[in-house]
Design a protein around this motif. Structure first.
Motif, PDB file in Angstrom:
ATOM      1  N   TYR A  45       0.821  -1.257  -0.172  1.00  0.00           N
ATOM      2  CA  TYR A  45      -0.097   0.052   0.101  1.00  0.00           C
ATOM      3  C   TYR A  45       1.050   1.300   0.038  1.00  0.00           C
ATOM      4  N   ARG A  46       1.997   1.246   0.870  1.00  0.00           N
ATOM      5  CA  ARG A  46       2.694   2.307   0.887  1.00  0.00           C
ATOM      6  C   ARG A  46       3.481   2.681  -0.438  1.00  0.00           C
ATOM      7  N   SER A  47       3.790   1.520  -0.971  1.00  0.00           N
ATOM      8  CA  SER A  47       4.595   1.712  -2.194  1.00  0.00           C
ATOM      9  C   SER A  47       3.655   2.353  -3.312  1.00  0.00           C
ATOM     10  N   LYS A  48       2.541   1.698  -3.446  1.00  0.00           N
ATOM     11  CA  LYS A  48       1.494   2.262  -4.504  1.00  0.00           C
ATOM     12  C   LYS A  48       1.212   3.688  -4.325  1.00  0.00           C
ATOM     13  N   LEU A  49       1.189   3.782  -2.792  1.00  0.00           N
ATOM     14  CA  LEU A  49       0.697   5.428  -2.568  1.00  0.00           C
ATOM     15  C   LEU A  49       1.844   6.308  -3.180  1.00  0.00           C
ATOM     16  N   LYS A  50       3.282   5.921  -3.001  1.00  0.00           N
ATOM     17  CA  LYS A  50       4.391   6.582  -3.255  1.00  0.00           C
ATOM     18  C   LYS A  50       4.288   6.607  -4.681  1.00  0.00           C
ATOM     19  N   ASP A  51       4.087   5.802  -5.462  1.00  0.00           N
ATOM     20  CA  ASP A  51       4.047   5.855  -7.091  1.00  0.00           C
ATOM     21  C   ASP A  51       2.784   6.821  -7.504  1.00  0.00           C
ATOM     22  N   VAL A  52       1.833   6.705  -6.781  1.00  0.00           N
ATOM     23  CA  VAL A  52       0.670   7.782  -7.287  1.00  0.00           C
ATOM     24  C   VAL A  52       1.248   9.060  -6.937  1.00  0.00           C
ATOM     25  N   ILE A  53       1.776   9.389  -5.769  1.00  0.00           N
ATOM     26  CA  ILE A  53       2.286  10.823  -5.556  1.00  0.00           C
ATOM     27  C   ILE A  53       3.151  11.286  -6.484  1.00  0.00           C
ATOM     28  N   GLU A  54       4.096  10.467  -6.702  1.00  0.00           N
ATOM     29  CA  GLU A  54       5.312  10.625  -7.839  1.00  0.00           C
ATOM     30  C   GLU A  54       4.736  10.870  -9.002  1.00  0.00           C
ATOM     31  N   SER A  55       3.915  10.157  -9.731  1.00  0.00           N
ATOM     32  CA  SER A  55       3.588  10.108 -10.905  1.00  0.00           C
ATOM     33  C   SER A  55       2.676  11.420 -11.148  1.00  0.00           C
ATOM     34  N   SER A  56       1.692  11.614 -10.259  1.00  0.00           N
ATOM     35  CA  SER A  56       0.796  12.854 -10.304  1.00  0.00           C
ATOM     36  C   SER A  56       1.464  14.012 -10.321  1.00  0.00           C
ATOM     37  N   LYS A  57       2.433  14.102  -9.498  1.00  0.00           N
ATOM     38  CA  LYS A  57       3.373  15.446  -9.160  1.00  0.00           C
ATOM     39  C   LYS A  57       2.478  16.256  -8.348  1.00  0.00           C
ATOM     40  N   LEU A  58       1.591  15.549  -7.567  1.00  0.00           N
ATOM     41  CA  LEU A  58       0.753  16.494  -6.567  1.00  0.00           C
ATOM     42  C   LEU A  58       1.716  16.335  -5.303  1.00  0.00           C
ATOM     43  N   PRO A  59       1.379  17.289  -4.444  1.00  0.00           N
ATOM     44  CA  PRO A  59       2.045  17.489  -3.080  1.00  0.00           C
ATOM     45  C   PRO A  59       1.695  16.202  -2.102  1.00  0.00           C
ATOM     46  N   ARG A  60       2.483  15.703  -1.520  1.00  0.00           N
ATOM     47  CA  ARG A  60       1.728  14.338  -1.035  1.00  0.00           C
ATOM     48  C   ARG A  60       1.069  14.944   0.427  1.00  0.00           C
ATOM     49  N   SER A  61       1.287  16.273   0.887  1.00  0.00           N
ATOM     50  CA  SER A  61       0.370  16.768   1.640  1.00  0.00           C
ATOM     51  C   SER A  61      -1.169  16.832   1.607  1.00  0.00           C
ATOM     52  N   ILE A  62      -1.764  16.898   0.394  1.00  0.00           N
ATOM     53  CA  ILE A  62      -2.966  16.760   0.017  1.00  0.00           C
ATOM     54  C   ILE A  62      -3.628  15.504  -0.105  1.00  0.00           C
ATOM     55  N   PHE A  63      -2.749  14.371   0.078  1.00  0.00           N
ATOM     56  CA  PHE A  63      -3.426  13.003   0.296  1.00  0.00           C
ATOM     57  C   PHE A  63      -3.608  12.733   1.688  1.00  0.00           C
ATOM     58  N   TYR A  64      -4.832  12.221   1.716  1.00  0.00           N
ATOM     59  CA  TYR A  64      -5.307  11.798   3.249  1.00  0.00           C
ATOM     60  C   TYR A  64      -5.865  10.486   3.429  1.00  0.00           C
ATOM     61  N   ASP A  65      -5.326   9.444   4.110  1.00  0.00           N
ATOM     62  CA  ASP A  65      -5.862   8.193   4.244  1.00  0.00           C
ATOM     63  C   ASP A  65      -6.653   8.174   5.564  1.00  0.00           C
ATOM     64  N   LEU A  66      -7.886   8.217   5.418  1.00  0.00           N
ATOM     65  CA  LEU A  66      -8.634   7.960   6.618  1.00  0.00           C
ATOM     66  C   LEU A  66      -8.683   6.356   7.282  1.00  0.00           C
ATOM     67  N   ARG A  67      -8.305   6.305   8.651  1.00  0.00           N
ATOM     68  CA  ARG A  67      -8.487   5.046   9.142  1.00  0.00           C
ATOM     69  C   ARG A  67      -9.740   4.374   9.404  1.00  0.00           C
ATOM     70  N   GLY A  68     -10.086   3.294   8.884  1.00  0.00           N
ATOM     71  CA  GLY A  68     -11.242   2.642   8.769  1.00  0.00           C
ATOM     72  C   GLY A  68     -11.431   1.551   9.665  1.00  0.00           C
ATOM     73  N   ASN A  69     -12.687   0.888   9.894  1.00  0.00           N
ATOM     74  CA  ASN A  69     -12.627  -0.209  10.833  1.00  0.00           C
ATOM     75  C   ASN A  69     -11.688  -1.207  10.307  1.00  0.00           C
ATOM     76  N   HIS A  70     -11.336  -1.489   9.245  1.00  0.00           N
ATOM     77  CA  HIS A  70     -10.490  -2.412   8.606  1.00  0.00           C
ATOM     78  C   HIS A  70      -9.159  -2.253   8.970  1.00  0.00           C
ATOM     79  N   ASP A  71      -8.561  -0.834   9.345  1.00  0.00           N
ATOM     80  CA  ASP A  71      -7.441  -0.699   9.614  1.00  0.00           C
ATOM     81  C   ASP A  71      -7.209  -0.702  11.218  1.00  0.00           C
TER      82      ASP A  71
END
Length: 79
Positions: free
Chosen positions: A11-37
């Motif tokens: 998950y962390r690796s894919k998130l890093k790939d998305v951030i790098e390929s999108s060129k968006l600042p990582r600070s705009i990404f927010y993953d909410l903790r759900g019940n499964h977490d």
């Protein structure tokens, strides 16, 4: 039953790939903790709390609770 740490590493690796390929600042990404977490996590912040270890919020040291979410899009998003 417990969480699989390898899934969190992926998950962390894919998130890093998305951030790098999108060129968006990582600070705009927010993953909410759900019940499964929280499933199989005996204590928040403990050894088996992989959300706290691998989420973007953990990387950015965000620890607060979310009260509401607002999604903003530009007019060009609908063109």
């Amino acid at each position: 039953m417990k969480q699989n740490e390898m899934e969190w590493i992926e998950y962390r690796s894919k998130l890093k790939d998305v951030i790098e390929s999108s060129k968006l600042p990582r600070s705009i990404f927010y993953d909410l903790r759900g019940n499964h977490d929280s499933f199989g996590v005996p204590s928040p912040g403990g050894d088996h709390d992989f959300y706290q270890k691998y989420s973007i919020n953990a990387i950015l040291r965000r620890h607060g609770r979310v009260q509401s979410i607002t999604l903003e899009v530009s007019a060009s998003s609908y063109a």
